[in-house]
Design a protein around this motif. Structure first.
Motif, mmCIF file in Angstrom:
data_model
loop_
_atom_site.group_PDB
_atom_site.id
_atom_site.type_symbol
_atom_site.label_atom_id
_atom_site.label_comp_id
_atom_site.label_asym_id
_atom_site.label_seq_id
_atom_site.Cartn_x
_atom_site.Cartn_y
_atom_site.Cartn_z
ATOM 1 N N GLY A 1 -8.307 -0.550 1.091
ATOM 2 C CA GLY A 1 -8.968 -1.790 0.698
ATOM 3 C C GLY A 1 -10.276 -2.028 1.416
ATOM 4 O O GLY A 1 -10.714 -3.175 1.572
ATOM 5 N N ALA B 1 -12.265 8.343 -2.343
ATOM 6 C CA ALA B 1 -12.174 7.124 -3.152
ATOM 7 C C ALA B 1 -10.750 6.584 -3.157
ATOM 8 O O ALA B 1 -10.528 5.365 -3.048
ATOM 9 C CB ALA B 1 -12.645 7.416 -4.578
ATOM 10 N N GLU B 2 -9.759 7.477 -3.281
ATOM 11 C CA GLU B 2 -8.355 7.038 -3.270
ATOM 12 C C GLU B 2 -7.984 6.459 -1.909
ATOM 13 O O GLU B 2 -7.269 5.450 -1.821
ATOM 14 C CB GLU B 2 -7.434 8.212 -3.601
ATOM 15 C CG GLU B 2 -7.485 8.650 -5.061
ATOM 16 C CD GLU B 2 -6.502 9.773 -5.334
ATOM 17 O OE1 GLU B 2 -5.858 10.263 -4.374
ATOM 18 O OE2 GLU B 2 -6.353 10.138 -6.516
ATOM 19 N N GLN C 1 -14.325 0.077 2.756
ATOM 20 C CA GLN C 1 -15.190 1.250 2.729
ATOM 21 C C GLN C 1 -15.181 1.953 4.080
ATOM 22 O O GLN C 1 -15.343 1.326 5.133
ATOM 23 C CB GLN C 1 -16.632 0.840 2.373
ATOM 24 C CG GLN C 1 -17.569 2.018 2.161
ATOM 25 C CD GLN C 1 -18.946 1.576 1.714
ATOM 26 O OE1 GLN C 1 -19.216 0.382 1.585
ATOM 27 N NE2 GLN C 1 -19.840 2.535 1.479
ATOM 28 N N MET D 1 0.842 -1.189 0.000
ATOM 29 C CA MET D 1 0.000 0.000 0.000
ATOM 30 C C MET D 1 0.882 1.245 0.000
ATOM 31 O O MET D 1 1.891 1.317 0.703
ATOM 32 C CB MET D 1 -0.888 0.022 1.251
ATOM 33 C CG MET D 1 -1.854 1.206 1.287
ATOM 34 S SD MET D 1 -2.846 1.238 2.820
ATOM 35 C CE MET D 1 -1.577 1.706 3.991
ATOM 36 N N GLN E 1 -10.597 12.163 -3.326
ATOM 37 C CA GLN E 1 -9.707 11.879 -2.193
ATOM 38 C C GLN E 1 -10.224 10.713 -1.364
ATOM 39 O O GLN E 1 -9.448 9.835 -0.960
ATOM 40 C CB GLN E 1 -9.563 13.128 -1.320
ATOM 41 C CG GLN E 1 -8.705 14.228 -1.933
ATOM 42 C CD GLN E 1 -8.493 15.390 -0.978
ATOM 43 O OE1 GLN E 1 -9.099 15.459 0.080
ATOM 44 N NE2 GLN E 1 -7.636 16.320 -1.369
ATOM 45 N N HIS F 1 -5.723 13.749 2.642
ATOM 46 C CA HIS F 1 -6.856 12.836 2.545
ATOM 47 C C HIS F 1 -7.429 12.536 3.927
ATOM 48 O O HIS F 1 -8.653 12.469 4.102
ATOM 49 C CB HIS F 1 -6.432 11.546 1.852
ATOM 50 C CG HIS F 1 -6.085 11.736 0.404
ATOM 51 N ND1 HIS F 1 -5.730 10.696 -0.425
ATOM 52 C CD2 HIS F 1 -6.037 12.858 -0.369
ATOM 53 C CE1 HIS F 1 -5.476 11.163 -1.642
ATOM 54 N NE2 HIS F 1 -5.651 12.481 -1.621
ATOM 55 N N GLU G 1 -9.995 5.007 0.333
ATOM 56 C CA GLU G 1 -10.628 3.697 0.482
ATOM 57 C C GLU G 1 -9.937 2.654 -0.383
ATOM 58 O O GLU G 1 -9.775 1.495 0.035
ATOM 59 C CB GLU G 1 -12.122 3.799 0.114
ATOM 60 C CG GLU G 1 -12.918 4.589 1.139
ATOM 61 C CD GLU G 1 -14.371 4.754 0.769
ATOM 62 O OE1 GLU G 1 -15.213 4.871 1.679
ATOM 63 O OE2 GLU G 1 -14.680 4.754 -0.455
ATOM 64 N N SER G 2 -9.482 3.068 -1.567
ATOM 65 C CA SER G 2 -8.774 2.136 -2.445
ATOM 66 C C SER G 2 -7.453 1.705 -1.821
ATOM 67 O O SER G 2 -7.082 0.532 -1.865
ATOM 68 C CB SER G 2 -8.536 2.796 -3.803
ATOM 69 O OG SER G 2 -7.740 1.966 -4.641
ATOM 70 N N ARG G 3 -6.737 2.646 -1.209
ATOM 71 C CA ARG G 3 -5.451 2.323 -0.584
ATOM 72 C C ARG G 3 -5.647 1.393 0.618
ATOM 73 O O ARG G 3 -4.844 0.498 0.860
ATOM 74 C CB ARG G 3 -4.740 3.597 -0.152
ATOM 75 C CG ARG G 3 -4.271 4.456 -1.313
ATOM 76 C CD ARG G 3 -3.565 5.702 -0.832
ATOM 77 N NE ARG G 3 -3.256 6.588 -1.946
ATOM 78 C CZ ARG G 3 -2.627 7.758 -1.831
ATOM 79 N NH1 ARG G 3 -2.257 8.176 -0.627
ATOM 80 N NH2 ARG G 3 -2.385 8.492 -2.882
#
Length: 296
Positions: free
Chosen positions: A47, A40-41, A49, A1, A38, A8, A43-45
């Motif tokens: 993994g 969304a990025e 919600q 990660m 921000q 953020h 949460e993506s990092r």
């Protein structure tokens, strides 16, 4: 990660506090799409919600609640770190390493340190007992911030010296000795001498004074602690040539003090590694100047 972005985290906490992405965007002076990207990025990092977004207020998920609590602590630590740096740059806090001889530490530094403690209680001064040569070397190496040194000094790359004060060097004699009112190199060279060792500027200064008169001095004792030297003089072990330090107490009854002929002076300077330094080093530099810039 990839590493977390503090911006953020700040956006996430703002959403949790203000209840919506739109409110957070206004508070942080960001465009609404930027806030959405921000989160969304983030949460993506991670993994997972963090927020449930719908028509009503944004709600943190169970994962989000725990992460937001951690985010608050991280942001608080980051803010504290920034404030600490700002306080240091403003001279309010920080540690400053100062080198000086025992005589300077005992008799010249105390008034400056008293002013610092009163006006800048957050500044910590670490005083180290060093010869002038040692101080210059450590300033060049970056392991010292300031130093009071005897002049003249050979130029050292990266070290800047400001002349501070001039002090007369006097003869300290056992009270039992019969001595003229002014002492010459010839008279002193015939008596036992107690001197600083050859690594010090004071030794070289006095040796040059004797040499200029065509005589050679040979100390019977070498000791780099002026108060201890005065104690030995009072005990009758020999004479000493020492600077008259402004805060020095009057000699005890076992010592008499005589001026020298010709007169001899010691020049002191304030050496710094960075003459444009900000923060606590500048505060200490300026505190040393008022009490040390006059001729004794």
């Amino acid at each position: 990660m990839r590493e977390l972005n503090l911006d953020h985290l700040r956006t996430l906490v703002a959403i949790a506090d203000l209840g919506s992405l739109a409110n957070a965007a206004r508070a942080l002076h960001l465009a609404a799409p930027t806030v959405t990207v921000q989160i969304a990025e983030l949460e993506s990092r991670l993994g997972g919600q963090l927020l449930v977004r719908g028509r009503g207020p944004a709600q943190a998920t169970a994962l989000g609640e725990r992460f937001i609590a951690r985010a608050r602590r991280l942001l608080a630590d980051a803010d504290d770190a920034v404030q600490d740096v700002r306080r240091q740059l403003a001279g309010q806090t920080g540690r400053v390493r100062v080198g000086a001889s025992t005589g300077v530490i005992a008799h010249l530094l105390p008034p400056a340190l008293e002013r610092l403690a009163r006006n800048h209680p957050g500044v910590d001064v670490n005083v180290q007992v060093l010869t002038s040569n040692e101080s210059m070397a450590r300033l060049a190496a970056g392991s010292l911030d300031l130093a009071v040194v005897a002049l003249p000094q050979s130029p050292v790359r990266g070290v800047h010296v400001t002349p501070l004060r001039r002090e007369p060097v006097l003869a300290y004699l056992p009270a039992s000795w019969k001595a003229p009112r002014r002492l010459t190199p010839q008279w002193l060279a015939e008596r036992p001498l107690i001197m600083n060792d050859a690594s010090t500027r004071l030794y070289r200064l006095t040796a040059e004074w004797f040499a200029a008169a065509g005589v050679h001095c040979r100390p019977c004792i070498e000791l780099n602690y002026n108060d201890a030297i005065r104690t030995l003089v009072a005990a009758g072990y020999g004479a000493a040539l020492l600077p008259k330090e402004s805060q020095q107490p009057a000699p005890n009854s076992g010592i008499v003090v005589r001026p020298l002929a010709p007169a001899l002076w010691r020049q002191l300077g304030l050496a710094v590694g960075d003459p444009n330094a900000r923060g606590p080093a500048r505060v200490v530099f300026e505190a040393l100047l008022p009490g040390m810039d006059s001729t004794a």
